[in-house]
Design an enzyme around this catalytic site. Structure first.
Site, short mmCIF file in Angstrom:
data_model
loop_
_atom_site.label_atom_id
_atom_site.label_comp_id
_atom_site.label_asym_id
_atom_site.label_seq_id
_atom_site.Cartn_x
_atom_site.Cartn_y
_atom_site.Cartn_z
CB SER A 142 38.96 35.87 38.48
OG SER A 142 39.32 37.48 38.52
CE1 TYR A 155 33.89 37.48 39.10
CE2 TYR A 155 36.11 38.21 39.74
CZ TYR A 155 35.43 37.65 38.67
OH TYR A 155 35.83 37.44 37.62
#
Length: 250
Positions: A142, A155
């Site tokens: 990501s 995350y």
């Protein structure tokens, strides 16, 4: 160069969103597809969707946080199609909270799925690929593995870890003819981001971070995953490829 006929690809978290889009992209280039996920109904629907596109696909209920489960999925792919040539290590989740509100259980759920799951699936696939002396591992990271952002404690930590696993595995597995790379998407419009993107003001701010002035679409990931899965990337390994409309370059 991009033809994947005769190759077998395993896509974790392949029943929806990014995983399903990548499965379809690889299948349209001729690959045999094995998708995994925890939801039986979603897997069945995804397999049917792939079949309608003329893609030869198998669906295996599997949990990437369970070693035996993911090893069984790899074994199923080899049993059905004779080899495992491509792993798209995609299964992931997010719990968005400020640092001081993150519960230990939140951290464990995200890191177990996003990092431990990547490790277990990568390890199982690598063992098979080493025997074959070839393979392509594509980890899904990501932009938050590369840049900071609020409410992304667990995350971002997990995605940064994926980037480092990618680099370590690339060097370790290169002597076995295995390439390891990662794709780092920006904000892509998927079921996972749908509720988050309902806030129009927030969405406009996100768009403002990109150079291209828009959010990503699932089709934007088709080219990168096919590239990294195919012979076109045979001199590319250990790389984190951002697919983010220019977000991380600013």
């Amino acid at each position: 160069m991009f033809n994947l006929t005769g190759k077998t690809a395993l896509i974790t978290g392949g029943s929806k969103g990014i995983g399903l889009a990548m499965a379809e992209a690889l299948g349209k280039q001729g690959a045999n597809i094995v998708i995994t996920g925890r939801g039986e109904d979603a897997l069945s629907a995804a397999k049917e969707q792939l079949g309608f596109s003329g893609i030869r696909a198998e669906a295996v209920q599997s949990d990437v946080t369970d070693r035996i489960s993911i090893e069984s999925a790899v074994a199923h792919a080899v049993e059905q199609f004779g080899s495992l040539d491509i792993l798209v290590n995609n299964a992931g989740m997010n719990i968005r909270k400020p640092l001081v509100e993150v519960e230990e259980e939140d951290w464990d759920r995200v890191v177990d799925t996003n990092l431990k799951g990547i490790f277990l699936a990568g390890q199982a696939a690598a063992r098979q690929m080493i025997r074959q002396k070839r393979g392509k591992i594509i980890n899904i990271s990501s932009i938050y593995g590369l840049v900071g952002g609020p409410n992304q404690t667990s995350y971002a930590a997990s995605k940064g870890g994926i980037n480092q696993l990618t680099r370590v595995w690339a060097e370790e597995l290169a002597p076995h003819g295995i390439h390891v790379n990662a794709i780092a998407p920006g904000y892509i419009q998927t079921p996972m981001t749908a509720s988050f993107l309902e806030d129009k003001e927030r969405t406009q701010k996100l768009i403002g971070h990109t150079m291209l002035g828009r959010l990503g679409e699932l089709k934007d990931l088709a080219g990168p995953v096919v590239l990294l899965a195919s012979d076109a990337s045979n001199y590319i390994t250990g790389q984190i490829i951002s697919v983010d409309g220019g977000w991380s370059a600013r």
